[in-house]
Design an enzyme around this catalytic site. Structure first.
Site, PDB file in Angstrom:
ATOM      1  N   ALA A 167     -32.163  43.645  16.440  1.00 37.42           N
ATOM      2  CA  ALA A 167     -32.264  44.987  17.035  1.00 37.42           C
ATOM      3  C   ALA A 167     -33.713  45.409  17.184  1.00 37.42           C
ATOM      4  O   ALA A 167     -34.075  46.081  18.162  1.00 37.42           O
ATOM      5  CB  ALA A 167     -31.508  46.002  16.183  1.00 37.42           C
ATOM      6  N   ASP A 168     -34.548  45.031  16.233  1.00 35.03           N
ATOM      7  CA  ASP A 168     -35.968  45.389  16.329  1.00 35.03           C
ATOM      8  C   ASP A 168     -36.634  44.647  17.481  1.00 35.03           C
ATOM      9  O   ASP A 168     -37.426  45.229  18.228  1.00 35.03           O
ATOM     10  CB  ASP A 168     -36.680  45.086  15.012  1.00 35.03           C
ATOM     11  CG  ASP A 168     -36.298  46.059  13.907  1.00 35.03           C
ATOM     12  OD1 ASP A 168     -36.381  47.271  14.137  1.00 35.03           O
ATOM     13  OD2 ASP A 168     -35.909  45.598  12.823  1.00 35.03           O
ATOM     14  N   GLY A 169     -36.340  43.348  17.604  1.00 34.10           N
ATOM     15  CA  GLY A 169     -36.946  42.582  18.687  1.00 34.10           C
ATOM     16  C   GLY A 169     -36.497  43.060  20.056  1.00 34.10           C
ATOM     17  O   GLY A 169     -37.317  43.301  20.950  1.00 34.10           O
TER      18      GLY A 169
END
Length: 398
Positions: A167-169
């Site tokens: 999700a961060d990437g």
């Protein structure tokens, strides 16, 4: 050589992964990114292991090509300085919750009055609106909320997280994309923009069929391990030397190329000429493929299949990646010298090769490395004013 975003200035007041990644991706294309960090502590990712000479090695990935300025946004003077930096900036990247921004006086109205043409990316766990808007959250929470965790893992076991907080990437990449759209819109209209992005939203958008199938068929997609619902064979298969290969014969042509290698004395496999037919007999098909792959060593198997035009691949560890000739031929990894560590760091290169220019990579900044210079050159503060700010704790020791 001029990079396409040279001359654009982005102020980034955010921490951890997704939002800093958005700014970093634009920095790789030439944007000047000034990262605002908490005095004397900085972004928490500065303390993520492994540490090299007292610094987090991974900080140099998400925060490379940036400048670091220490400002305490919990003070009125710190907020004033941030707003002053925004007056001549093109964009501002934030990921603090709305309640914190309101408490500090960083409202949308105040930002707009500071610079009407400013592009603001506000990337939070659940966005600026809705009943969850002020809930804290990180990548793993976003993955679970968006439905990705629910469908990841074996059918008869609890769900798994992906091996990396994706999700961060994905959120960082989507944030960079939306920032670019905002800048393009401003170039055409002259208008500033507030971009409200929730961390879970890019994942929800990415998972294509899983909402529409629930709508039209009432089906809730569940976990299938390594299997693909509409594709067979499509999985990881064992080799004679104890390794595995990836073998996704997911198109009619791939299946026809693979079929001659399989034991099909009774002609059953040849009759399974559609993905749907093969999926109905998945265990039979996968068993036949595994029986073939298990008697060959990995490298010999890869050579054999590729010679026949069958798509297949290896499962790389990071050590494999760092030694792979394709990775090196593409320039996917670069060495960057860091004068503080007096050594080179091997890092991922910017993604994409352009015919008109080459991107550059620098290591991440020291905490507060550029505070004095930015306050002096961009805001016109003199040494006495900077000393007073340091004495008051508005800026760090640098």
């Amino acid at each position: 050589m001029t990079l396409p975003l040279a001359g654009f200035r982005i102020i980034e007041a955010s921490t951890v992964l997704a939002a800093p990644l958005s700014a970093s991706l634009l920095a790789e294309l030439g944007a000047e990114v000034i990262k605002v960090e908490e005095p004397n502590r900085g972004d928490p990712t500065r303390s993520f292991p492994p540490m090299v000479a007292g610094e987090a090695a991974s900080f140099h990935i998400t925060n490379r090509n940036k400048k670091s300025v220490e400002l305490d946004l919990r003070t009125a003077r710190g907020v004033d300085l941030l707003l002053a930096l925004c007056r001549d900036a093109d964009a501002l990247v934030l990921n603090y919750r709305q309640s914190a921004l309101d408490r500090w006086g960083l409202t949308a109205e105040r930002l707009r009055s500071t610079n009407e043409s400013l592009i603001v990316l506000h990337l939070t766990a659940f966005g600026r609106t809705g009943p969850y808007s002020d809930q804290p959250g990180f990548g793993r929470i976003a993955e679970a909320f968006a439905g990705l965790t629910y469908i990841t893992g074996e059918a008869d076991e609890p769900p798994y997280f992906p091996g990396y907080p994706i999700a961060d990437g994905i959120g960082g990449i989507y944030g960079a994309f939306l920032l670019t759209v905002g800048l393009l819109h401003r170039a055409r209209t002259g208008e500033g923009q507030l971009i409200d992005l929730a961390l879970y939203e890019p994942l929800l958008r990415m998972m294509e069929d899983f909402v529409v199938r629930y709508d039209v068929a009432g089906e809730v997609k569940t976990r299938m391990g390594n299997d693909q619902e509409h594709s067979c064979p499509n999985g990881l298969f064992p080799t004679a030397d104890g390794d595995v290969i990836v073998l996704p014969a997911s198109t009619p042509s791939m299946w026809q190329r693979l079929l001659p290698f399989l034991d099909d004395d009774d002609g059953l496999l040849a009759q399974l000429d559609t993905p749907a037919k093969r999926a109905q007999l998945r265990s039979t098909v996968d068993g036949a493929v595994a029986a073939f792959t298990a008697v060959h060593g990995r490298d010999d198997l890869i050579d054999l299949l590729r010679a026949a035009g069958v798509a297949c691949g290896v499962v790389n560890s990071v050590a494999d990646i760092c030694a792979d000739p394709q990775v090196h031929a593409r320039g996917n990894l670069v060495k960057v010298y860091d004068e503080r560590l007096d050594r080179e760091l091997l890092v991922q290169a910017p993604v994409g090769s352009f015919s008109s220019f080459e991107t550059t990579v620098k290591t991440g900044p020291r905490l507060g490395e550029h505070t004095d210079r930015v306050l002096r050159e961009l805001l016109g503060l003199d040494p006495d004013e900077i000393r007073d700010l340091r004495d008051q704790g508005v800026i760090g020791m640098g």
